[in-house]
Design an enzyme around this catalytic site. Structure first.
Site, PDB file in Angstrom:
ATOM      1  N   ASP A   1       0.691  -1.187  -0.164  1.00 19.85           N
ATOM      2  CA  ASP A   1      -0.105   0.012  -0.175  1.00 19.85           C
ATOM      3  C   ASP A   1       1.120   1.431   0.116  1.00 19.85           C
ATOM      4  OD1 ASP A   1      -2.284   1.227  -0.071  1.00 19.85           O
ATOM      5  OD2 ASP A   1      -3.245   0.359   1.720  1.00 19.85           O
TER       6      ASP A   1
ATOM      7  N   ASP B   1     -10.170   2.119  -3.456  1.00 17.53           N
ATOM      8  CA  ASP B   1     -10.695   1.805  -2.244  1.00 17.53           C
ATOM      9  C   ASP B   1     -12.361   2.066  -2.051  1.00 17.53           C
ATOM     10  OD1 ASP B   1      -8.323   1.090  -0.965  1.00 17.53           O
ATOM     11  OD2 ASP B   1      -8.090   3.404   0.045  1.00 17.53           O
TER      12      ASP B   1
END
Length: 476
Positions: free
Chosen positions: A263, A333
């Protein structure tokens, strides 16, 4: 002109774009596609001259960029990819898809089918423990899930996003046996095990920052603007790159790890490298990307069996540069199915389905609060690398039964959905997609209507890409 100055390829201005004739459609007309094999600040411009000649340029963004070459040194610019099709947007897309699959993706996972995963994030957030994770994994395994992923919260004193980023040692209150014991418990149940990391970032409230404050990007004597309570490690510094390679190698070797979600949750600000001389600060953004590629290259070579998935709040770093190292990228997301229908359709113009991480999440959706039928959530996520991101242990019996059937169906058609030729039949309020196998013997189609239109009683699904001389029958 499109550009990114965020330090990453950016969800605001992806390096991929198209130029087309005014009369171009999905299936006919002249379309050019362009993409840049790069993950940092980029720039592209198209200009038509007085003689109706179109000039296109693409490369590293010149804004804030100044790279000094000493005598005998050279600079290698990122490559730009161009394709042309007379068969409209879909023809251009399939050209790009083939190029990515044949020349960008590499390693053991380049052409391998992606496992169906269950990610712990939206089920648990930071509130994890060994027992709760094993319980969640068991519930996923009963539904047919093949890979369990432990997301954020497993290391240091990580109880929220304000602390411990950079302290990549297991939290033994949450994981008494570390990654080794947890991964064994997961794999003993017949599943693969994966973890979440964010190696490029650091919290001020961490042991790593206390020991090496000069490792974070910062302008000396100036207040620093943070994103998600974190700062960016200066990957211009070879010492930091070597440290991350060593530390991540320790982490990836500490258990039976088959998958890593990598990430990166903030864009660049206060772009200044404590490592570089003042006269070389114009090199910071580009040298950062070179440092990142060095780290990713070393780790993917050292751990070729691991499936790495790139992530940068989703699409902030969805580009060909990342795909050279990591064969799939988390699309966004935002897991709302309606939003994802548009997001994944956008990606489809330049990127193949096998690269797109797509999850079924809970309802009401955690980002939009929208409630969407389970079938719709699955149907959209199936046109990518399928995963689940919800507490499957708390699902109603009806939802569990249907999820089990959906996963079984996906496994039968996974090769077509991930690697078949992709056609957009309709876009807009009605999304109509189809994937067709290379030999044109099998195909999977989907139609989704976003909102009801008055006096529209029925829609007809029109197949594309099939062999007109072959007889097809419905499999479901």
């Amino acid at each position: 002109m499109i550009e990114s100055r965020t330090g990453c390829s950016s969800n605001r201005a992806n390096p991929f774009f198209m130029l087309h004739r005014p009369d171009a459609t999905e299936d006919s007309g002249a379309v050019y596609g362009f993409n840049l094999i790069y993950s940092g600040n980029h720039y592209a411009a198209a200009e038509v001259s007085a003689y109706r000649k179109t000039r296109v340029v693409q490369g590293v963004n010149p804004a804030g960029f100044r790279f000094i070459l000493e005598k005998g040194e050279s600079f290698t610019a990122p490559e730009s990819v161009m394709t042309y099709s007379e068969n409209g947007f879909s023809g251009q897309s399939r050209n790009m898809h083939r190029f990515v699959k044949e020349h960008i993706l590499r390693g053991e996972w380049a052409k391998a089918e992606r496992p169906i995963l269950l990610n712990s994030w939206e089920a648990s957030y930071f509130n994890i423990s060994e027992s709760s994770l094993v319980s969640l994994a068991k519930a996923g395994h009963e539904l047919g899930v093949e890979l369990f992923v432990m997301d954020d919260g497993w290391f240091g004193d990580r109880s929220d996003d304000t602390r411990s980023l950079g302290d990549w040692d297991p939290n033994h209150k949450k994981l008494p046996g570390g990654l080794s014991r947890l991964s064994k418990k997961i794999t003993d149940h017949g599943m693969q095990f994966g973890i979440w990391v964010e190696p490029e970032m650091v919290n001020v409230n961490s042991r790593l920052y206390e020991q090496h404050p000069d490792w974070a990007m910062a302008i000396k004597g100036k207040l620093h603007s943070e994103g998600r309570h974190q700062r960016i490690l200066d990957l211009c510094n070879p010492e930091i790159c070597d440290y991350l390679i060593k530390k991540m190698s320790e982490v990836f070797s500490s258990g039976k790890i088959s998958y890593v979600k990598w990430d990166m949750n903030r864009i660049f600000s206060d772009v200044y490298s404590p490592y570089l001389l003042p006269k070389r600060q114009g090199e910071t953004a580009h040298r950062y990307i070179l440092g990142l590629y060095k780290i990713m290259g070393a780790l993917t070579k050292r751990f070729p069996h691991i499936l790495f998935e790139g992530c940068a709040s989703g699409g902030n770093r969805f580009d060909l540069g990342i795909l050279c190292y990591f064969p799939q990228i988390w699309a966004s997301d935002n897991t709302d199915a309606l939003c994802r229908s548009r997001i994944q359709e956008g990606y489809s113009y330049g990127y193949p389905q096998c690269c797109v991480g797509a999850h079924v999440s809970g309802c009401p959706n955690h980002q939009t609060l929208r409630t969407t039928p389970l079938e719709t959530r699955f149907n959209i996520a199936a046109f990518g690398a399928l995963g689940y991101e919800l507490d499957v242990g708390k699902m109603f019996r009806w939802d569990k039964e249907h999820t089990r059937l959906q996963i079984t169906l996906y496994k039968v058609w996974r090769d077509v959905l991930q690697y078949g030729d992709f056609y957009r039949i309709r876009s807009g309020n009605v999304h109509e997609w189809i994937c067709v196998s290379d030999d044109k013997t099998r195909a999977v189609g989907m139609m989704m209507q976003e909102s009801v239109e008055p006096n529209t009683q029925a829609h007809r699904f029109y197949c594309k890409g099939l062999d007109p001389d072959r007889t097809y029958r419905s499999a479901v």
